[in-house]
Write a protein that holds these residues in place. Sequence first.
Motif, PDB file in Angstrom:
ATOM      1  N   LYS A 105      25.015  44.844  43.336  1.00 47.31           N
ATOM      2  CA  LYS A 105      24.360  45.950  42.654  1.00 47.31           C
ATOM      3  C   LYS A 105      24.056  47.045  43.667  1.00 47.31           C
ATOM      4  O   LYS A 105      24.123  46.834  44.880  1.00 47.31           O
ATOM      5  N   ASN A 106      23.706  48.223  43.172  1.00 44.97           N
ATOM      6  CA  ASN A 106      23.267  49.262  44.096  1.00 44.97           C
ATOM      7  C   ASN A 106      21.772  49.112  44.346  1.00 44.97           C
ATOM      8  O   ASN A 106      21.095  48.289  43.727  1.00 44.97           O
ATOM      9  N   LYS A 107      21.258  49.923  45.246  1.00 44.43           N
ATOM     10  CA  LYS A 107      19.858  49.798  45.655  1.00 44.43           C
ATOM     11  C   LYS A 107      18.909  49.986  44.476  1.00 44.43           C
ATOM     12  O   LYS A 107      17.892  49.287  44.361  1.00 44.43           O
ATOM     13  N   GLN A 108      19.231  50.906  43.595  1.00 48.64           N
ATOM     14  CA  GLN A 108      18.376  51.163  42.436  1.00 48.64           C
ATOM     15  C   GLN A 108      18.319  49.941  41.513  1.00 48.64           C
ATOM     16  O   GLN A 108      17.246  49.571  41.022  1.00 48.64           O
ATOM     17  N   GLU A 109      19.458  49.302  41.296  1.00 50.36           N
ATOM     18  CA  GLU A 109      19.511  48.126  40.427  1.00 50.36           C
ATOM     19  C   GLU A 109      18.717  46.967  41.010  1.00 50.36           C
ATOM     20  O   GLU A 109      18.019  46.244  40.286  1.00 50.36           O
ATOM     21  N   TYR A 110      18.807  46.785  42.335  1.00 52.85           N
ATOM     22  CA  TYR A 110      18.025  45.733  42.977  1.00 52.85           C
ATOM     23  C   TYR A 110      16.539  46.044  42.904  1.00 52.85           C
ATOM     24  O   TYR A 110      15.713  45.152  42.688  1.00 52.85           O
ATOM     25  N   ALA A 111      16.175  47.314  43.067  1.00 52.77           N
ATOM     26  CA  ALA A 111      14.770  47.718  42.987  1.00 52.77           C
ATOM     27  C   ALA A 111      14.216  47.437  41.591  1.00 52.77           C
ATOM     28  O   ALA A 111      13.085  46.954  41.441  1.00 52.77           O
ATOM     29  N   LEU A 112      15.011  47.717  40.559  1.00 46.39           N
ATOM     30  CA  LEU A 112      14.589  47.440  39.190  1.00 46.39           C
ATOM     31  C   LEU A 112      14.469  45.934  38.946  1.00 46.39           C
ATOM     32  O   LEU A 112      13.553  45.480  38.245  1.00 46.39           O
ATOM     33  N   LEU A 113      15.381  45.165  39.531  1.00 46.56           N
ATOM     34  CA  LEU A 113      15.342  43.716  39.394  1.00 46.56           C
ATOM     35  C   LEU A 113      14.076  43.148  40.028  1.00 46.56           C
ATOM     36  O   LEU A 113      13.372  42.325  39.431  1.00 46.56           O
ATOM     37  N   VAL A 114      13.768  43.592  41.242  1.00 45.69           N
ATOM     38  CA  VAL A 114      12.568  43.132  41.942  1.00 45.69           C
ATOM     39  C   VAL A 114      11.315  43.534  41.177  1.00 45.69           C
ATOM     40  O   VAL A 114      10.368  42.760  41.038  1.00 45.69           O
ATOM     41  N   ASN A 115      11.310  44.746  40.659  1.00 47.01           N
ATOM     42  CA  ASN A 115      10.159  45.229  39.899  1.00 47.01           C
ATOM     43  C   ASN A 115       9.920  44.358  38.660  1.00 47.01           C
ATOM     44  O   ASN A 115       8.780  44.050  38.306  1.00 47.01           O
ATOM     45  N   GLU A 116      11.023  43.948  38.013  1.00 46.70           N
ATOM     46  CA  GLU A 116      10.911  43.098  36.827  1.00 46.70           C
ATOM     47  C   GLU A 116      10.379  41.719  37.204  1.00 46.70           C
ATOM     48  O   GLU A 116       9.580  41.127  36.461  1.00 46.70           O
ATOM     49  N   LEU A 117      10.805  41.203  38.346  1.00 45.38           N
ATOM     50  CA  LEU A 117      10.302  39.917  38.822  1.00 45.38           C
ATOM     51  C   LEU A 117       8.801  39.980  39.084  1.00 45.38           C
ATOM     52  O   LEU A 117       8.055  39.054  38.751  1.00 45.38           O
ATOM     53  N   GLU A 118       8.364  41.080  39.688  1.00 47.68           N
ATOM     54  CA  GLU A 118       6.935  41.264  39.953  1.00 47.68           C
ATOM     55  C   GLU A 118       6.145  41.348  38.652  1.00 47.68           C
ATOM     56  O   GLU A 118       5.052  40.790  38.531  1.00 47.68           O
ATOM     57  N   LYS A 119       6.688  42.034  37.671  1.00 46.56           N
ATOM     58  CA  LYS A 119       6.017  42.146  36.377  1.00 46.56           C
ATOM     59  C   LYS A 119       5.876  40.770  35.725  1.00 46.56           C
ATOM     60  O   LYS A 119       4.823  40.446  35.150  1.00 46.56           O
ATOM     61  N   ASP A 120       6.931  39.968  35.796  1.00 47.87           N
ATOM     62  CA  ASP A 120       6.878  38.622  35.222  1.00 47.87           C
ATOM     63  C   ASP A 120       5.795  37.782  35.901  1.00 47.87           C
ATOM     64  O   ASP A 120       5.069  37.032  35.232  1.00 47.87           O
ATOM     65  N   THR A 121       5.696  37.916  37.229  1.00 54.08           N
ATOM     66  CA  THR A 121       4.683  37.175  37.977  1.00 54.08           C
ATOM     67  C   THR A 121       3.282  37.593  37.561  1.00 54.08           C
ATOM     68  O   THR A 121       2.397  36.759  37.358  1.00 54.08           O
ATOM     69  N   VAL A 122       3.068  38.895  37.423  1.00 53.80           N
ATOM     70  CA  VAL A 122       1.758  39.421  37.016  1.00 53.80           C
ATOM     71  C   VAL A 122       1.400  38.929  35.613  1.00 53.80           C
ATOM     72  O   VAL A 122       0.269  38.509  35.354  1.00 53.80           O
ATOM     73  N   LYS A 123       2.358  38.955  34.695  1.00 53.89           N
ATOM     74  CA  LYS A 123       2.110  38.523  33.323  1.00 53.89           C
ATOM     75  C   LYS A 123       1.753  37.038  33.270  1.00 53.89           C
ATOM     76  O   LYS A 123       0.875  36.621  32.492  1.00 53.89           O
ATOM     77  N   LYS A 124       2.429  36.227  34.079  1.00 51.43           N
ATOM     78  CA  LYS A 124       2.128  34.795  34.112  1.00 51.43           C
ATOM     79  C   LYS A 124       0.721  34.550  34.637  1.00 51.43           C
ATOM     80  O   LYS A 124      -0.013  33.698  34.115  1.00 51.43           O
ATOM     81  N   LYS A 125       0.335  35.304  35.663  1.00 50.01           N
ATOM     82  CA  LYS A 125      -1.018  35.160  36.208  1.00 50.01           C
ATOM     83  C   LYS A 125      -2.066  35.553  35.170  1.00 50.01           C
ATOM     84  O   LYS A 125      -3.110  34.906  35.047  1.00 50.01           O
ATOM     85  N   MET A 126      -1.789  36.617  34.423  1.00 53.62           N
ATOM     86  CA  MET A 126      -2.727  37.059  33.396  1.00 53.62           C
ATOM     87  C   MET A 126      -2.894  35.990  32.315  1.00 53.62           C
ATOM     88  O   MET A 126      -4.010  35.744  31.830  1.00 53.62           O
ATOM     89  N   LYS A 127      -1.792  35.348  31.929  1.00 55.13           N
ATOM     90  CA  LYS A 127      -1.867  34.284  30.931  1.00 55.13           C
ATOM     91  C   LYS A 127      -2.662  33.091  31.466  1.00 55.13           C
ATOM     92  O   LYS A 127      -3.438  32.471  30.726  1.00 55.13           O
ATOM     93  N   ASN A 128      -2.469  32.778  32.747  1.00 52.44           N
ATOM     94  CA  ASN A 128      -3.203  31.664  33.349  1.00 52.44           C
ATOM     95  C   ASN A 128      -4.700  31.947  33.380  1.00 52.44           C
ATOM     96  O   ASN A 128      -5.522  31.042  33.138  1.00 52.44           O
ATOM     97  N   TYR A 129      -5.068  33.187  33.685  1.00 47.60           N
ATOM     98  CA  TYR A 129      -6.489  33.549  33.687  1.00 47.60           C
ATOM     99  C   TYR A 129      -7.058  33.488  32.269  1.00 47.60           C
ATOM    100  O   TYR A 129      -8.220  33.109  32.082  1.00 47.60           O
TER     101      TYR A 129
END
Length: 210
Positions: A105-129
């Motif tokens: 992928k290009n740099k932008q696509e990887y940045a979007l992928l990483v951002n989505e991974l971070e969002k998933d992590t945040v959402k899981k933490k919110m559900k756990n809380y």
Amino acid sequence: MDQIDEEEVSFVAQEKANHNIKLPVHLLYEDDGYYVVRFSNLSSNWEALAFGLYQKNDEKETVNVDDVTSDSKTDSTEEIDAHALITTLYSDQRKTKSEEGKGAKNKQEYALLVNELEKDTVKKKMKNYEKAIKVEAKHKRQTQQEMNELQRDMKYQVQEEKADTESKMAMKKDAIQSSDASIQLYKDEQKSLQEKLQKLNKKQQDLAMK
């Protein structure tokens, strides 16, 4: 990877089928502890792969590349000078999905992928809380009910019995206050995560516009 000096990391990849040969590792993308790497020269029958992440250090470390399977009988290690092993990841060919035609992928696509991974992590933490708040709230209700029952029982107790009941009630009151403090802490963490999620959504929008 958290809490490491990103400028001082290196990677080592070896396949079980040719464990004496280091595979070329190319860093395709890196951002705030997220790494995307590509291995080259991987054989068609690689069986298992050991991928080590190292940080610069004054001591020598070794990684056992044959730990990837339980039936391994040989002891083959690769010594890395002046680098400390942070972690080793293993991949089994029998359990690894293969996607033909998937290019880099290009740099932008990887940045979007990483951002989505971070969002998933945040959402899981919110559900756990949220789950933790419900558990703590249930515990508080049960404790309050037990405290009310103790208070009702005091009507029919002699002085010595009342002293013991009062002591138990004081412990219940402390437990309720502890539950209140925990619930408030979890809510504060949720609020912080909600703000983080908003920032990530904004970052996603900005990245998509580039």
